[in-house]
Design a protein around this motif. Structure first.
Motif, short mmCIF file in Angstrom:
data_model
loop_
_atom_site.label_atom_id
_atom_site.label_comp_id
_atom_site.label_asym_id
_atom_site.label_seq_id
_atom_site.Cartn_x
_atom_site.Cartn_y
_atom_site.Cartn_z
N SER A 109 -5.57 -1.25 -2.90
CA SER A 109 -4.27 -1.89 -2.66
C SER A 109 -3.28 -0.81 -2.24
CB SER A 109 -3.75 -2.57 -3.93
OG SER A 109 -3.38 -1.60 -4.89
N TYR A 111 -0.55 -0.42 -3.76
CA TYR A 111 -0.09 0.15 -5.03
C TYR A 111 -0.99 1.32 -5.43
CZ TYR A 111 1.79 0.57 -9.69
OH TYR A 111 2.38 1.07 -10.81
N ASN A 114 -0.39 4.36 -3.00
CA ASN A 114 0.86 5.08 -3.22
C ASN A 114 0.90 5.82 -4.55
OD1 ASN A 114 2.03 4.54 -0.77
ND2 ASN A 114 3.11 2.72 -1.46
N HIS A 135 9.51 2.21 -2.54
CA HIS A 135 8.87 1.17 -3.34
C HIS A 135 8.45 1.67 -4.72
CE1 HIS A 135 5.51 -1.72 -4.25
NE2 HIS A 135 6.42 -2.55 -3.80
N SER A 137 5.79 1.47 -6.30
CA SER A 137 4.47 2.12 -6.37
C SER A 137 4.60 3.62 -6.09
CB SER A 137 3.51 1.49 -5.36
OG SER A 137 4.06 1.47 -4.07
N GLU A 179 9.60 5.13 3.51
CA GLU A 179 8.95 3.96 4.11
C GLU A 179 9.44 3.87 5.55
OE1 GLU A 179 9.61 0.36 1.76
OE2 GLU A 179 9.41 1.55 -0.05
N SER A 183 11.23 -2.44 2.30
CA SER A 183 10.76 -3.78 1.97
C SER A 183 11.86 -4.71 1.48
CB SER A 183 9.67 -3.69 0.91
OG SER A 183 10.16 -3.07 -0.27
N ALA A 211 3.87 -0.06 5.12
CA ALA A 211 3.42 -1.36 4.61
C ALA A 211 4.00 -2.53 5.40
CB ALA A 211 3.80 -1.49 3.13
N HIS A 212 5.29 -2.45 5.75
CA HIS A 212 5.94 -3.60 6.39
C HIS A 212 6.05 -3.45 7.91
CE1 HIS A 212 6.75 -5.49 2.57
NE2 HIS A 212 6.92 -4.26 2.11
N THR A 240 -0.75 -1.04 4.62
CA THR A 240 -1.35 -1.97 3.65
C THR A 240 -1.98 -3.12 4.43
OG1 THR A 240 0.73 -3.15 3.33
CG2 THR A 240 0.25 -1.36 1.80
N LYS A 243 -0.67 -7.57 3.98
CA LYS A 243 0.55 -8.14 4.54
C LYS A 243 0.23 -8.65 5.95
CE LYS A 243 3.27 -4.98 1.61
NZ LYS A 243 2.97 -5.61 0.37
N GLY A 249 -6.03 -4.67 0.44
CA GLY A 249 -6.35 -3.24 0.43
C GLY A 249 -5.30 -2.44 1.17
N1 PMP Z 1 4.40 -0.27 -0.28
C1 PMP Z 1 5.40 -1.12 -0.03
C2 PMP Z 1 6.57 -0.65 0.76
C3 PMP Z 1 5.33 -2.44 -0.49
O1 PMP Z 1 6.32 -3.29 -0.22
C4 PMP Z 1 4.20 -2.85 -1.23
C5 PMP Z 1 4.02 -4.27 -1.76
N2 PMP Z 1 5.00 -5.14 -1.62
C6 PMP Z 1 3.21 -1.92 -1.50
C7 PMP Z 1 3.33 -0.65 -1.00
C8 PMP Z 1 2.02 -2.30 -2.32
O2 PMP Z 1 1.04 -2.84 -1.52
P1 PMP Z 1 -0.06 -3.80 -2.13
O3 PMP Z 1 0.57 -5.13 -2.26
O4 PMP Z 1 -1.20 -3.74 -1.17
O5 PMP Z 1 -0.42 -3.25 -3.48
#
Ligand code: PMP
Length: 400
Positions: A109, A111, A114, A135, A137, A179, A183, A211-212, A240, A243, A249
């Motif tokens: 993931s 999470y 990171n 974030h 994480s 980032e 997010s 991620a975004h 990620t 999304k 993953g």
């Molecule tokens: N990085 C950012 C910027 C996120 O917004 C998120 C989840 N919202 C994550 C990492 C975590 O990703 P995942 O949902 O795959 O654990």
């Protein structure tokens, strides 16, 4: 109730009193809709930005063509033991090829990626400088690390430069953590400026969580760094897969030596059962199509532009420049009330409250998606008008 549970209950009561208690919603997703409490709503809270997770034709195509040896629902162990199914290597090779880099490494993931990578790179000789709004994480991983860490003001290159000038010479390694698209605010990091600063410090690594942006930005959907032509300057690029890629993953794009280091040091990589191979096979199926999905990317940008224009007409403060659009409210209880009202009008929008965002900055957050129809977009804009600016209910997309 035993005192130990009573204490937990009173902390929940305190959250409830400030409108910040979280509960699990009961909701079923079907395509771009979400069903809850007997109502069908457009799902504007998911990160399925391109509508790929909702795309049944794509899913059926995958199921028709997936090789039986990849249709495996458990990897049975960590990749370092017996869980390294060939599809993981195949997916990492495909990612590295797409990014034109030496290597990629998968995680279960974002999470995990990171927390694991930042913690593994932060030893006692390391200074981590992270944007104030990164974030949770990333914060968790940085806290787990054994280095020193400081946060610089959001998107403020001057503040970062000041910290670098003051502190960088004291450390053998600097980790700059940002980032690309934030997010909760939907704004973008000053990536070119970060790259230029990084170049002045040869012992600094630039870590960018896309991620975004992965899937959405850039000619091939590789993210904002691809769009800005700075891929070669990023030491660790995180994407990620749960999304826009419609899977699960995450991955990091990095040099081979970095990958080897991470395989040996990242605890959420080493001490966990690998993703089910079928998930990696599905990701590979999406990844092969992603570069050609510019029509979906363009559609998302067009939708986002029309929402931003409408917010401007409604005088709703709008700091976002992307498909993630926060609608500022402030008070948590009021944010929840407005979210419920939008839901009643058929749009599944949720209130974002502390601790996800700072106290007093509760908001609704629109996660726009490429598979909205024009009629749905018009209805959304009318609903925003009625909720955020009662006099302006008549303003809708048709004005544009
Ligand atoms: N990085 C950012 C910027 C996120 O917004 C998120 C989840 N919202 C994550 C990492 C975590 O990703 P995942 O949902 O795959 O654990």
């Amino acid at each position: 109730m035993r005192p130990i549970y009573a204490e937990l209950q009173s902390s929940l009561d305190a959250l409830s009193a400030t409108g910040n208690l979280r509960t699990l919603p009961h909701a079923a997703q079907e395509g771009r809709y979400l069903y809850a409490e007997g109502q069908r709503m457009l799902n504007l809270s998911s990160n399925d930005y391109l509508g790929l997770a909702a795309d049944t034709a794509l899913r059926e195509d995958f199921l028709r063509h997936v090789p039986p040896h990849d249709l495996v629902f458990s990897s049975g162990s960590s990749r370092l033991l017996t869980g390294n199914h060939p599809v993981f290597d195949e997916l990492e090779a495909a990612l590295a090829r797409l990014y034109g880099t030496e290597s990629a490494l998968l995680f279960n993931s974002g999470y995990d990626a990171n927390t694991g990578i930042t913690a593994a790179l932060s030893d006692p000789g390391t200074l981590v400088l992270a944007d104030k709004l990164v974030h949770a994480s990333l914060i968790d991983g940085i806290r787990l690390g054994r280095g020193t860490w400081k946060r610089f003001r959001h998107n403020d290159l001057d503040d970062l430069e000041r910290l670098l000038k003051q502190e960088a010479h004291r450390y053998k390694r600097i980790l700059l953590v940002v980032e690309s698209i934030y997010s909760m605010d939907g704004d973008m990091a000053p990536l070119e400026g970060l790259v230029a600063l990084r170049r002045q410090y040869p012992h600094a690594l630039l870590y960018v969580d896309e991620a975004h942006a992965f899937g959405i930005r850039g000619p091939q959907g590789l993210g904002l760094c691809e769009e800005k032509g700075i891929l070669a300057d990023i030491d660790l690029l995180i994407g990620t897969l749960g999304k826009a890629a419609g899977s699960a993953g995450a991955f990091v794009i990095c040099r081979r030596v970095m990958r080897d280091y991470l395989v040996n040091h990242v605890r959420p990589f080493i001490f966990t059962t690998a993703l089910p191979p079928v998930v990696a096979a599905w990701t590979l199926c999406v990844l092969r199509r992603l570069p050609a999905m510019s029509a979906r990317r363009l559609r998302l940008q067009t939708i986002a532009r029309r929402v931003h224009e409408a917010l401007g007409r409604l005088s709703i403060p709008d700091k976002s420049a992307t498909h993630i659009i926060p609608l500022p409210v402030g008070d948590s209880a009021e944010a929840v009330r407005r979210a419920h009202e939008m839901q009643r009008q058929g749009f599944y929008v949720r209130a974002i409250r502390p601790p996800t965002v700072p106290l007093g900055t509760s908001r609704l957050r629109l996660s726009l998606r490429a598979d909205l129809s024009d009629d749905e977009l018009d209805a959304l804009l009318a609903s925003l008008g009625s909720l955020f600016h009662p006099d302006a209910a008549r303003i809708s997309a048709t004005d544009s």
